[in-house]
Design an enzyme around this catalytic site. Sequence first.
Site, PDB file in Angstrom:
ATOM      1  N   LYS A 128      26.728  36.880  39.673  1.00 42.11           N
ATOM      2  CA  LYS A 128      28.189  36.884  39.533  1.00 42.11           C
ATOM      3  C   LYS A 128      28.560  35.874  38.458  1.00 42.11           C
ATOM      4  O   LYS A 128      27.802  34.927  38.208  1.00 42.11           O
ATOM      5  CB  LYS A 128      28.843  36.480  40.857  1.00 42.11           C
ATOM      6  CG  LYS A 128      30.297  36.882  40.978  1.00 42.11           C
ATOM      7  CD  LYS A 128      30.490  38.317  41.436  1.00 42.11           C
ATOM      8  CE  LYS A 128      31.933  38.732  41.362  1.00 42.11           C
ATOM      9  NZ  LYS A 128      32.175  40.062  41.947  1.00 42.11           N
ATOM     10  N   ASP A 168      35.779  42.255  37.790  1.00 40.48           N
ATOM     11  CA  ASP A 168      36.213  41.752  39.101  1.00 40.48           C
ATOM     12  C   ASP A 168      37.682  41.355  38.884  1.00 40.48           C
ATOM     13  O   ASP A 168      38.313  41.855  37.933  1.00 40.48           O
ATOM     14  CB  ASP A 168      35.349  40.548  39.548  1.00 40.48           C
ATOM     15  CG  ASP A 168      35.585  40.142  41.002  1.00 40.48           C
ATOM     16  OD1 ASP A 168      35.057  40.805  41.896  1.00 40.48           O
ATOM     17  OD2 ASP A 168      36.333  39.183  41.249  1.00 40.48           O
TER      18      ASP A 168
HETATM   19  P1  NDP Z   1      42.278  43.043  40.253  1.00 34.27           P
HETATM   20  O1  NDP Z   1      42.385  41.890  39.338  1.00 34.27           O
HETATM   21  O2  NDP Z   1      42.348  44.420  39.698  1.00 34.27           O
HETATM   22  O3  NDP Z   1      43.419  42.938  41.387  1.00 34.27           O
HETATM   23  C1  NDP Z   1      43.486  41.824  42.206  1.00 34.27           C
HETATM   24  C2  NDP Z   1      44.755  41.942  43.054  1.00 34.27           C
HETATM   25  O4  NDP Z   1      44.783  40.895  44.002  1.00 34.27           O
HETATM   26  C3  NDP Z   1      46.034  41.809  42.243  1.00 34.27           C
HETATM   27  O5  NDP Z   1      47.061  42.513  42.902  1.00 34.27           O
HETATM   28  C4  NDP Z   1      46.288  40.304  42.288  1.00 34.27           C
HETATM   29  O6  NDP Z   1      47.624  39.937  42.057  1.00 34.27           O
HETATM   30  C5  NDP Z   1      45.872  40.003  43.713  1.00 34.27           C
HETATM   31  N1  NDP Z   1      45.363  38.628  43.845  1.00 34.27           N
HETATM   32  C6  NDP Z   1      44.359  38.050  43.143  1.00 34.27           C
HETATM   33  N2  NDP Z   1      44.186  36.779  43.504  1.00 34.27           N
HETATM   34  C7  NDP Z   1      45.120  36.549  44.441  1.00 34.27           C
HETATM   35  C8  NDP Z   1      45.459  35.409  45.208  1.00 34.27           C
HETATM   36  N3  NDP Z   1      44.786  34.249  45.062  1.00 34.27           N
HETATM   37  N4  NDP Z   1      46.495  35.523  46.104  1.00 34.27           N
HETATM   38  C9  NDP Z   1      47.177  36.700  46.244  1.00 34.27           C
HETATM   39  N5  NDP Z   1      46.888  37.813  45.546  1.00 34.27           N
HETATM   40  C10 NDP Z   1      45.884  37.734  44.668  1.00 34.27           C
HETATM   41  O7  NDP Z   1      40.938  42.823  41.081  1.00 34.27           O
HETATM   42  P2  NDP Z   1      40.087  43.885  41.910  1.00 34.27           P
HETATM   43  O8  NDP Z   1      40.993  44.874  42.548  1.00 34.27           O
HETATM   44  O9  NDP Z   1      38.982  44.339  41.057  1.00 34.27           O
HETATM   45  O10 NDP Z   1      39.430  42.944  43.026  1.00 34.27           O
HETATM   46  C11 NDP Z   1      40.073  42.693  44.294  1.00 34.27           C
HETATM   47  C12 NDP Z   1      39.038  42.183  45.282  1.00 34.27           C
HETATM   48  O11 NDP Z   1      38.019  43.173  45.450  1.00 34.27           O
HETATM   49  C13 NDP Z   1      38.297  40.902  44.880  1.00 34.27           C
HETATM   50  O12 NDP Z   1      37.975  40.180  46.046  1.00 34.27           O
HETATM   51  C14 NDP Z   1      37.020  41.444  44.252  1.00 34.27           C
HETATM   52  O13 NDP Z   1      35.978  40.485  44.285  1.00 34.27           O
HETATM   53  C15 NDP Z   1      36.743  42.602  45.186  1.00 34.27           C
HETATM   54  N6  NDP Z   1      35.847  43.626  44.656  1.00 34.27           N
HETATM   55  C16 NDP Z   1      36.147  44.301  43.501  1.00 34.27           C
HETATM   56  C17 NDP Z   1      35.302  45.276  43.050  1.00 34.27           C
HETATM   57  C18 NDP Z   1      35.637  46.111  41.863  1.00 34.27           C
HETATM   58  O14 NDP Z   1      34.901  47.076  41.615  1.00 34.27           O
HETATM   59  N7  NDP Z   1      36.704  45.849  41.126  1.00 34.27           N
HETATM   60  C19 NDP Z   1      34.023  45.571  43.730  1.00 34.27           C
HETATM   61  C20 NDP Z   1      33.861  44.872  44.979  1.00 34.27           C
HETATM   62  C21 NDP Z   1      34.735  43.918  45.388  1.00 34.27           C
HETATM   63  P3  NDP Z   1      48.135  39.623  40.533  1.00 34.27           P
HETATM   64  O15 NDP Z   1      48.115  40.915  39.809  1.00 34.27           O
HETATM   65  O16 NDP Z   1      49.507  39.058  40.731  1.00 34.27           O
HETATM   66  O17 NDP Z   1      47.162  38.629  39.963  1.00 34.27           O
END
Ligand code: NDP
Length: 453
Positions: A128, A168
């Site tokens: 990671k 991510d």
């Molecule tokens: P994105 O950046 O596309 O979206 C993240 C979302 O979560 C956004 O809506 C963001 O809000 C919100 N967010 C991020 N940090 C915070 C926080 N500290 N408090 C509140 N809201 C928050 O990321 P992903 O959808 O790719 O990832 C989401 C989760 O899924 C993570 O935990 C990631 O590790 C996990 N994951 C992702 C994978 C993937 O293929 N993408 C695979 C496996 C796991 P804002 O837009 O306002 O920042």
Amino acid sequence: MNAKEYVENVIEHVKAKNPSQPEFHQAVEEVLHTLVPVLEKEPKYMKHKILERITEPERQIIFRVTWEDDNGELHVNRGMRIEFNSAIGPYKGGLRFHPTVNIGIIKFLGFEQIFKNALTGLPMGGGKGGSDFDPHGKSDAEIRRFCENFMMELYRHIGADTDVPAGDIGVGGREIGYLFGAYKKIVDRFEGVLTGKGLNWGGSLIRPEATGYGATYYLMEMLKSKGEDLKGKRVAISGSGNVAQFAAEKVTQLGGKVITLSDSRGAMYLPDGINDEIWNAVYETKAIKHGKLEEVAEKFDLPWYSGKKAWEIAVKEGEVHIAMPSATQNEIDLNDAKMLVNAGLIAVAEGANMPSTLDAIKYFMDNGILFGPAKAANAGGVAVSGLEMSQNSMRLQWTREEVDQKLQQIMKNIYETGAKYAEKYGKPGDLLMGSNIGGFVKVADSMIDQGIY
Ligand code: NDP
């Protein structure tokens, strides 16, 4: 020393050796505590010091990234890549760009990735990376300059057969494009060094959808085990990024009603679920314009709650049957778990990594909630990344149907592996324990086969 004492010793050792890394400690505790039964039955893992070895990354790279903003001002961020374990394949795992990123967070994510990748059945080790760079409010040119400078150092550590990063939080298609362009320019080679690539240049169909779809397929397997399905279920989803968007789409297709989405600024209530028009607006606002979810709420006159979590507003509005945390770590604490269980919860499928605190998980389990742990439920993303690597190696591209069908089969296998090991080690239905053991034995046995490193 018995297995339980051995595990506690290793956990204490990890904490002492990695101070101020609470998320890493949490991930290690969560996994190691569930391994006691397998250590009791198979003392070889203690003899080979597998727990000491598996909690110590093979390599940790920390580097400076200097970049220039649109006004000519210079900024310095920290970049990092944790190459955690390569026993079953090249290091594989995403890059996160978020101001909260630190070494402990990247280590927790890398550690989880080892077991998750093993569960997919594909040959991928765990890694990671990321940076404390904050993409919010940056121009395209600033993002590009940051990505180029990040790759100026990272390129020397990665490669299609060495370490294959992906996206991510904060790293989506745009960032992967800039990172890939920079890598290709530096090494003068077109290779599958990153996944989540654009379709025209080596990407896989279904990769953007894979984590959200996969989490929903996994959820369906859990529900099926209780003779249930998604029809008519009220589903609270947090986040509105990649995972949340495609979980919302698939849940809706399969008859569930998505009642919430959120972002770092607050949460939105969807009284009538999500339709194509709202979904498109969420996608456009978050994935293309990198904007605020609140603008979608305003556009469709939907209730918006600044600074609130999805769970809080979901339970305020009525029953909640399913929770799919899809934003970030520790977003469901014990209080949220109690609220959700009181509101009629039957299942949790973790889309995000480590979204539930340890006491929230315990509460869910003690109350008979179907609990789909992140490393199993959200493994669809890295699984299709693995399929993207295969397509790159074969220099061909599978159809959408082919990839989706493989994804569904992988999610079913992951569910069955977790269920099988839970049963074998005396806790039927405990998918957390079963998935941890399923991932662990494959990696641990491979480490033993390969000698002492
Ligand atoms: P994105 O950046 O596309 O979206 C993240 C979302 O979560 C956004 O809506 C963001 O809000 C919100 N967010 C991020 N940090 C915070 C926080 N500290 N408090 C509140 N809201 C928050 O990321 P992903 O959808 O790719 O990832 C989401 C989760 O899924 C993570 O935990 C990631 O590790 C996990 N994951 C992702 C994978 C993937 O293929 N993408 C695979 C496996 C796991 P804002 O837009 O306002 O920042």
